[in-house]
Design a protein around this motif. Structure first.
Motif, PDB file in Angstrom:
ATOM      1  N   SER A 170       0.828  -1.203   0.000  1.00  0.00           N
ATOM      2  CA  SER A 170       0.000   0.000   0.000  1.00  0.00           C
ATOM      3  C   SER A 170       0.866   1.257   0.000  1.00  0.00           C
ATOM      4  O   SER A 170       0.544   2.254  -0.658  1.00  0.00           O
ATOM      5  N   LYS A 171       1.991   1.212   0.741  1.00  0.00           N
ATOM      6  CA  LYS A 171       2.892   2.364   0.774  1.00  0.00           C
ATOM      7  C   LYS A 171       3.659   2.512  -0.535  1.00  0.00           C
ATOM      8  O   LYS A 171       3.921   3.630  -0.994  1.00  0.00           O
ATOM      9  N   LEU A 172       4.017   1.384  -1.144  1.00  0.00           N
ATOM     10  CA  LEU A 172       4.806   1.422  -2.372  1.00  0.00           C
ATOM     11  C   LEU A 172       3.965   1.661  -3.623  1.00  0.00           C
ATOM     12  O   LEU A 172       4.505   1.955  -4.691  1.00  0.00           O
ATOM     13  N   TRP A 173       2.638   1.501  -3.503  1.00  0.00           N
ATOM     14  CA  TRP A 173       1.781   1.487  -4.682  1.00  0.00           C
ATOM     15  C   TRP A 173       1.908   2.731  -5.567  1.00  0.00           C
ATOM     16  O   TRP A 173       1.920   2.620  -6.798  1.00  0.00           O
ATOM     17  N   PRO A 174       1.974   3.950  -5.018  1.00  0.00           N
ATOM     18  CA  PRO A 174       2.110   5.112  -5.915  1.00  0.00           C
ATOM     19  C   PRO A 174       3.309   5.011  -6.851  1.00  0.00           C
ATOM     20  O   PRO A 174       3.237   5.449  -8.001  1.00  0.00           O
ATOM     21  N   TYR A 175       4.410   4.426  -6.376  1.00  0.00           N
ATOM     22  CA  TYR A 175       5.605   4.278  -7.217  1.00  0.00           C
ATOM     23  C   TYR A 175       5.469   3.076  -8.155  1.00  0.00           C
ATOM     24  O   TYR A 175       5.860   3.139  -9.322  1.00  0.00           O
ATOM     25  N   VAL A 176       4.887   1.985  -7.620  1.00  0.00           N
ATOM     26  CA  VAL A 176       4.670   0.794  -8.446  1.00  0.00           C
ATOM     27  C   VAL A 176       3.684   1.104  -9.562  1.00  0.00           C
ATOM     28  O   VAL A 176       3.851   0.659 -10.704  1.00  0.00           O
ATOM     29  N   GLU A 177       2.641   1.886  -9.250  1.00  0.00           N
ATOM     30  CA  GLU A 177       1.608   2.208 -10.236  1.00  0.00           C
ATOM     31  C   GLU A 177       2.193   2.951 -11.423  1.00  0.00           C
ATOM     32  O   GLU A 177       1.856   2.675 -12.580  1.00  0.00           O
ATOM     33  N   GLU A 178       3.092   3.879 -11.150  1.00  0.00           N
ATOM     34  CA  GLU A 178       3.684   4.661 -12.242  1.00  0.00           C
ATOM     35  C   GLU A 178       4.519   3.788 -13.171  1.00  0.00           C
ATOM     36  O   GLU A 178       4.416   3.877 -14.399  1.00  0.00           O
ATOM     37  N   ALA A 179       5.330   2.900 -12.576  1.00  0.00           N
ATOM     38  CA  ALA A 179       6.149   2.000 -13.396  1.00  0.00           C
ATOM     39  C   ALA A 179       5.279   0.987 -14.127  1.00  0.00           C
ATOM     40  O   ALA A 179       5.501   0.698 -15.315  1.00  0.00           O
ATOM     41  N   ALA A 180       4.259   0.446 -13.437  1.00  0.00           N
ATOM     42  CA  ALA A 180       3.378  -0.553 -14.056  1.00  0.00           C
ATOM     43  C   ALA A 180       2.587   0.055 -15.205  1.00  0.00           C
ATOM     44  O   ALA A 180       2.339  -0.605 -16.217  1.00  0.00           O
ATOM     45  N   ARG A 181       2.198   1.334 -15.067  1.00  0.00           N
ATOM     46  CA  ARG A 181       1.443   2.000 -16.131  1.00  0.00           C
ATOM     47  C   ARG A 181       2.256   2.079 -17.416  1.00  0.00           C
ATOM     48  O   ARG A 181       1.751   1.814 -18.514  1.00  0.00           O
ATOM     49  N   ILE A 182       3.530   2.399 -17.282  1.00  0.00           N
ATOM     50  CA  ILE A 182       4.397   2.495 -18.464  1.00  0.00           C
ATOM     51  C   ILE A 182       4.594   1.120 -19.100  1.00  0.00           C
ATOM     52  O   ILE A 182       4.521   0.954 -20.325  1.00  0.00           O
ATOM     53  N   ILE A 183       4.818   0.100 -18.253  1.00  0.00           N
ATOM     54  CA  ILE A 183       5.037  -1.254 -18.769  1.00  0.00           C
ATOM     55  C   ILE A 183       3.790  -1.771 -19.477  1.00  0.00           C
ATOM     56  O   ILE A 183       3.860  -2.363 -20.564  1.00  0.00           O
ATOM     57  N   ILE A 184       2.624  -1.550 -18.859  1.00  0.00           N
ATOM     58  CA  ILE A 184       1.373  -2.043 -19.445  1.00  0.00           C
ATOM     59  C   ILE A 184       1.103  -1.362 -20.789  1.00  0.00           C
ATOM     60  O   ILE A 184       0.721  -2.014 -21.765  1.00  0.00           O
ATOM     61  N   LYS A 185       1.311  -0.057 -20.841  1.00  0.00           N
ATOM     62  CA  LYS A 185       1.047   0.656 -22.098  1.00  0.00           C
ATOM     63  C   LYS A 185       1.980   0.180 -23.203  1.00  0.00           C
ATOM     64  O   LYS A 185       1.552  -0.022 -24.349  1.00  0.00           O
ATOM     65  N   ASP A 186       3.255  -0.027 -22.860  1.00  0.00           N
ATOM     66  CA  ASP A 186       4.225  -0.436 -23.879  1.00  0.00           C
ATOM     67  C   ASP A 186       4.032  -1.881 -24.313  1.00  0.00           C
ATOM     68  O   ASP A 186       4.308  -2.231 -25.471  1.00  0.00           O
ATOM     69  N   SER A 187       3.578  -2.749 -23.406  1.00  0.00           N
ATOM     70  CA  SER A 187       3.482  -4.181 -23.725  1.00  0.00           C
ATOM     71  C   SER A 187       2.084  -4.606 -24.149  1.00  0.00           C
ATOM     72  O   SER A 187       1.926  -5.474 -25.015  1.00  0.00           O
ATOM     73  N   VAL A 188       1.036  -4.005 -23.567  1.00  0.00           N
ATOM     74  CA  VAL A 188      -0.332  -4.448 -23.852  1.00  0.00           C
ATOM     75  C   VAL A 188      -0.890  -3.799 -25.111  1.00  0.00           C
ATOM     76  O   VAL A 188      -1.648  -4.436 -25.855  1.00  0.00           O
ATOM     77  N   GLU A 189      -0.509  -2.549 -25.392  1.00  0.00           N
ATOM     78  CA  GLU A 189      -1.053  -1.875 -26.578  1.00  0.00           C
ATOM     79  C   GLU A 189      -0.734  -2.626 -27.879  1.00  0.00           C
ATOM     80  O   GLU A 189      -1.604  -2.769 -28.741  1.00  0.00           O
ATOM     81  N   PRO A 190       0.515  -3.137 -28.065  1.00  0.00           N
ATOM     82  CA  PRO A 190       0.753  -3.964 -29.265  1.00  0.00           C
ATOM     83  C   PRO A 190      -0.102  -5.232 -29.281  1.00  0.00           C
ATOM     84  O   PRO A 190      -0.508  -5.687 -30.356  1.00  0.00           O
ATOM     85  N   LEU A 191      -0.392  -5.798 -28.101  1.00  0.00           N
ATOM     86  CA  LEU A 191      -1.242  -6.983 -28.052  1.00  0.00           C
ATOM     87  C   LEU A 191      -2.676  -6.648 -28.466  1.00  0.00           C
ATOM     88  O   LEU A 191      -3.335  -7.449 -29.128  1.00  0.00           O
TER      89      LEU A 191
END
Length: 503
Positions: free
Chosen positions: A78-99
């Protein structure tokens, strides 16, 4: 006299109270024993047993003792989520959009993220199970639940709709994530990480769709298209045995052993269908069959006109990557101008198929693989197939991997040129692998493209019901020519270099 009566009444009353107390204690004891037996039986049940008992009312919050509780980890997450969310958002956009582009249905011309935010609510880990299934690896199964507040908007474009923003709301995820750590002798002692979703329990992703500044009715069937796309991506890319392999930076390591590889080849003969449902108001349906193990490698038979008991005897070869968990999906469709209608669908599990032995199987066709959502449960007929499985040698495995990549690249090229609407389109039976070439014949309107050996030729003319019209496939009347009879797309000729063994 009154004294004697009082003593007698007191004695009788006391005895009655003692007898009643004893009876009550015996009753409570028998109830406790019965409850203890029930609790012991419930303790022996697994998740699948409870699902059979509870049905649709199975509570998702139930956890099992094989998963260790990690409340401390949830607090830190819960404490780390703001930082994890930002990194996960970039990864998801770069990897899921081509899918989304690769797996988008034929009726949609563009599908991408307009907005993507995972919100402020962190996922919750219900428990973790740690296993040592293989030497040099640590396997963790993470029971993950997420009912977050993401802001996800998809930009959808189609032939009749310029741009329709679709918002995914009330997103909930219930799944078990398998994480495998490949160990090494150098710091940080982990050379690679493998991530996948376990197929059991089946990953569940719930959400609602809302059109922004428009209506979902502007594109009929849009909700079903997006649902199918999401489910296909999950099952074909993220669900075990499919996995994501992430090498750890700074450590030189060969991750080829961790990647999913072709295990064998399934020779599937589509023999015939009987007693199919008629979808036509005038005449009879024109049925054909699509078959696949992975949706990106989907093949189809020719259509049989005006027949509810068609005979095909069409042979296909499908690549198998994990016979223990994968299944072949066979769908019978009515070929029509516009949207082809489903006549029935069946699922063939591969786990029970013996190598090098041909078996004939009769499959009962159903309206859908998920019968809980179907009201019309009438009989849809049967589909008869022959199956034979061959396990690859190391050399055949390597060749199969190269051919698999080549076919996918060729489909992407044809999609970019507008010859096929999507890489999810089934390849017509007139296409073939010959020598070192990949062939697709009759994939466009009035023209087909054929690759024979390393040559390229346009073949076929005219417009038939199997061609590309409103996102469907239109096949020309011509066919590719070579010495001898034409072969299906996934058939390998003997006269063209080392190829997987054909059964």
């Amino acid at each position: 006299m009154g004294l004697i009566s009082g003593i007698l009444m007191g004695t009788v009353f006391g005895i009655a109270i003692m007898a009643g107390w004893r009876q009550m204690m015996r009753y409570r004891s028998s109830k406790r024993i019965a409850k203890a037996v029930d609790i012991k039986l419930l303790g022996c049940l697994n998740r699948d047993d409870l699902k059979k008992i509870c049905g649709d009312n199975f509570p998702e919050w139930i956890s099992f003792p094989v998963y260790e509780q990690v409340k401390w980890l949830n607090k830190q997450l819960s404490k780390l989520w703001p930082y994890v969310e930002e990194a996960a958002r970039i990864i998801i956009k770069d990897s899921v959009e081509p899918l989304l582009e690769d797996y988008r249905p034929p009726g949609i011309t563009s599908l991408k993220f307009n907005k993507l935010s995972l919100g402020t609510v962190a996922p919750k880990i219900e428990g973790i199970r740690v296993q040592s299934l293989k030497k040099g690896q640590i396997t963790m199964d993470i029971d993950l639940r997420w009912g977050g507040d993401p802001n996800i908007v998809l930009g959808v474009e189609a032939a009749l709709v310029a741009n329709l923003p679709i918002q995914l709301k009330d997103l909930q995820v219930f799944t078990v994530v398998r994480v495998i750590f490949q160990l090494c002798e150098e710091i940080p002692c982990i050379s690679a990480v493998v991530v996948a979703l376990l197929s059991e329990p089946k990953p569940r992703i719930d959400y609602t769709l809302k059109a922004i500044g428009g209506s979902l009715t502007a594109m009929p069937g849009l909700s079903d298209m997006i649902d199918d796309t999401v489910n296909t991506i999950v099952s074909d890319m993220l669900q075990w045995p499919h996995r994501i392999v992430v090498p750890i930076g700074g450590v030189g390591v060969d991750t080829s052993d961790l990647e999913l590889k072709p295990q064998g080849q399934l020779t599937l003969t589509i023999v015939k269908a009987t007693n199919l449902k008629n979808m036509e108001m005038i005449g009879k349906s024109d049925p054909y069959v699509t078959a696949f193990i992975r949706p990106l490698e989907k093949f189809k038979t020719k259509a049989v006109d005006n027949n509810l008991n068609p005979v095909w005897n069409h042979v296909l070869q499908l690549i198998v990557e994990d016979k223990e968990t994968q299944s072949a999906i066979l769908e019978v469709l009515d070929e029509d101008i516009g949207q082809d209608k489903r006549l029935g669908i069946a699922k063939l599990s591969l786990i029970g198929i013996q190598p090098e032995i041909e078996n004939e199987i009769e499959l009962k066709l159903q309206p859908s693989l998920d019968m809980l959502k179907i009201k019309d449960k009438k009989d849809r007929g049967t589909l008869t197939v022959k199956v034979k499985y061959h396990e690859f040698t190391k050399e055949e495995q390597d060749v199969a991997m190269e051919e698999e990549k080549r076919i996918l690249e060729e489909k992407k090229r044809l999609k970019a040129e507008g010859i096929i609407g999507s890489t999810m389109d089934a390849i017509d039976g007139a296409a073939g692998l010959v020598g070192s070439g990949v062939g697709f014949v009759g994939g466009g309107v009035g023209a087909g493209v054929g690759l024979v050996g390393s040559g390229l030729g346009a073949v076929g003319s005219g417009l038939s019901k199997a061609g590309k019209f409103m996102g469907r496939t239109i096949t020309g009347t011509g066919s590719s020519k070579k010495s001898g009879a034409s072969t299906p797309v996934n058939t390998v000729e003997e006269n063209g270099g080392a190829k997987p063994r054909i059964l």
